[in-house]
Motif scaffolding. Structure first.
Motif, mmCIF file in Angstrom:
data_model
loop_
_atom_site.group_PDB
_atom_site.id
_atom_site.type_symbol
_atom_site.label_atom_id
_atom_site.label_comp_id
_atom_site.label_asym_id
_atom_site.label_seq_id
_atom_site.Cartn_x
_atom_site.Cartn_y
_atom_site.Cartn_z
ATOM 1 N N ASP A 1 -8.998 -7.011 7.935
ATOM 2 C CA ASP A 1 -9.900 -6.116 7.367
ATOM 3 C C ASP A 1 -10.069 -4.754 8.321
ATOM 4 O O ASP A 1 -10.254 -3.417 7.739
ATOM 5 C CB ASP A 1 -11.735 -6.545 8.388
ATOM 6 C CG ASP A 1 -11.818 -7.204 6.791
ATOM 7 O OD1 ASP A 1 -11.536 -7.970 5.940
ATOM 8 O OD2 ASP A 1 -12.664 -8.363 8.097
ATOM 9 N N ASN A 2 -9.385 -4.668 9.532
ATOM 10 C CA ASN A 2 -8.863 -3.222 9.917
ATOM 11 C C ASN A 2 -7.802 -2.257 9.524
ATOM 12 O O ASN A 2 -8.271 -1.155 9.132
ATOM 13 C CB ASN A 2 -8.755 -3.618 11.385
ATOM 14 C CG ASN A 2 -9.681 -4.820 12.200
ATOM 15 O OD1 ASN A 2 -10.396 -4.094 11.978
ATOM 16 N ND2 ASN A 2 -9.249 -5.054 13.115
ATOM 17 N N ARG B 1 -2.927 4.110 1.147
ATOM 18 C CA ARG B 1 -4.243 3.662 0.161
ATOM 19 C C ARG B 1 -3.912 3.231 -0.520
ATOM 20 O O ARG B 1 -3.256 2.575 -0.795
ATOM 21 C CB ARG B 1 -4.653 5.414 -0.429
ATOM 22 C CG ARG B 1 -3.238 6.113 -0.636
ATOM 23 C CD ARG B 1 -3.874 7.482 -0.769
ATOM 24 N NE ARG B 1 -1.824 8.047 -0.888
ATOM 25 C CZ ARG B 1 -1.794 8.635 -1.907
ATOM 26 N NH1 ARG B 1 -2.767 8.809 -3.297
ATOM 27 N NH2 ARG B 1 -0.848 9.686 -1.509
ATOM 28 N N SER C 1 -0.462 7.549 3.266
ATOM 29 C CA SER C 1 -1.283 8.494 2.729
ATOM 30 C C SER C 1 -0.537 10.338 3.218
ATOM 31 O O SER C 1 0.424 9.882 3.421
ATOM 32 C CB SER C 1 -2.498 8.977 4.033
ATOM 33 O OG SER C 1 -3.410 7.856 4.223
ATOM 34 N N SER D 1 0.640 -0.664 -0.404
ATOM 35 C CA SER D 1 0.360 0.524 -0.174
ATOM 36 C C SER D 1 0.904 1.524 -0.095
ATOM 37 O O SER D 1 1.935 1.117 -0.278
ATOM 38 C CB SER D 1 -0.418 -0.105 1.223
ATOM 39 O OG SER D 1 -0.083 -0.242 2.478
ATOM 40 N N GLU E 1 -9.266 -10.644 10.577
ATOM 41 C CA GLU E 1 -10.501 -9.557 11.025
ATOM 42 C C GLU E 1 -9.335 -8.425 10.884
ATOM 43 O O GLU E 1 -9.484 -6.943 10.834
ATOM 44 C CB GLU E 1 -10.624 -9.741 12.392
ATOM 45 C CG GLU E 1 -11.075 -8.862 13.134
ATOM 46 C CD GLU E 1 -11.640 -9.121 15.107
ATOM 47 O OE1 GLU E 1 -11.398 -8.062 15.888
ATOM 48 O OE2 GLU E 1 -11.385 -10.156 15.095
ATOM 49 N N ALA F 1 -7.499 -3.204 6.484
ATOM 50 C CA ALA F 1 -7.485 -1.793 4.940
ATOM 51 C C ALA F 1 -9.078 -0.911 5.288
ATOM 52 O O ALA F 1 -8.848 -0.277 4.466
ATOM 53 C CB ALA F 1 -8.453 -3.047 4.383
ATOM 54 N N LYS F 2 -9.320 -0.725 6.349
ATOM 55 C CA LYS F 2 -9.916 0.539 6.781
ATOM 56 C C LYS F 2 -9.231 1.969 7.009
ATOM 57 O O LYS F 2 -9.507 2.875 7.490
ATOM 58 C CB LYS F 2 -11.329 -0.088 7.849
ATOM 59 C CG LYS F 2 -12.314 -0.668 7.572
ATOM 60 C CD LYS F 2 -12.988 -1.141 8.043
ATOM 61 C CE LYS F 2 -13.855 -2.306 8.008
ATOM 62 N NZ LYS F 2 -14.240 -2.992 9.424
ATOM 63 N N ASP F 3 -8.083 1.556 7.721
ATOM 64 C CA ASP F 3 -6.651 2.733 8.237
ATOM 65 C C ASP F 3 -6.646 3.306 7.261
ATOM 66 O O ASP F 3 -6.028 3.094 6.467
ATOM 67 C CB ASP F 3 -5.589 1.645 8.744
ATOM 68 C CG ASP F 3 -4.784 2.171 9.627
ATOM 69 O OD1 ASP F 3 -5.278 3.858 9.424
ATOM 70 O OD2 ASP F 3 -4.035 1.991 10.467
ATOM 71 N N SER F 4 -7.298 4.514 7.460
ATOM 72 C CA SER F 4 -6.794 5.679 6.768
ATOM 73 C C SER F 4 -5.460 6.125 7.165
ATOM 74 O O SER F 4 -5.041 6.799 6.070
ATOM 75 C CB SER F 4 -7.524 7.034 7.230
ATOM 76 O OG SER F 4 -6.695 7.258 8.410
#
Length: 133
Positions: free
Chosen positions: A64-65, A73, A13, A10, A61, A67-70
């Motif tokens: 999933d967390n 990206r 940001s 990834s 799990e 993937a949601k971390d800002s």
């Protein structure tokens, strides 16, 4: 217990600073060790590379967390699969470029991808090579 492994890359940001990445690396290493997750998290030049291995439900799990971390990206999953044995003995999180300028001499992380098919191995090798070029 069903063992599972997920690998991804990834991009950090744009607003995240080096001190924030240091904090992420430290927290991640401690949390994963405390939860019997093996693998590695590398950060270099604004990119992340991570492999996580462990009990399937925990890994799913956790991912999933992640993937949601800002704080990152453009997450690209390299593999997501059941494994018979873990490839890592523990967990490590580090700035790759701070530790070495030559991946093949100083870091044996390429040994960990031998369980992958040849196309995946080439992809991971190219990603890791880009981290230190």
């Amino acid at each position: 217990m069903e063992r599972w492994a997920i690998c991804y890359v990834s991009t950090a940001s744009p607003y995240i600073e080096e001190k924030d990445i240091d904090s992420v690396l430290s927290y991640t290493e401690n949390w994963n060790i405390d939860h019997s997750i093996t693998g590695i998290l590398l950060s270099s030049e604004g990119n992340f590379f991570q492999v996580i291995e462990g009990e399937r439900s925990i890994i799913k799990e956790l991912f999933d967390n992640i993937a949601k971390d800002s704080r990152h990206r453009n997450l690209i999953k390299i593999f997501n699969k059941e494994i018979k044995n873990t490839e890592f003995n523990g967990y490590e999180a580090t700035f790759l470029s701070k530790r070495t300028s030559n991946l093949s001499q100083d870091i044996s992380y390429l040994d960990y991808i031998k369980c992958l098919d040849s196309a995946s191995q080439n992809t991971v090798k190219n990603i890791l090579k880009a981290f230190v070029d």
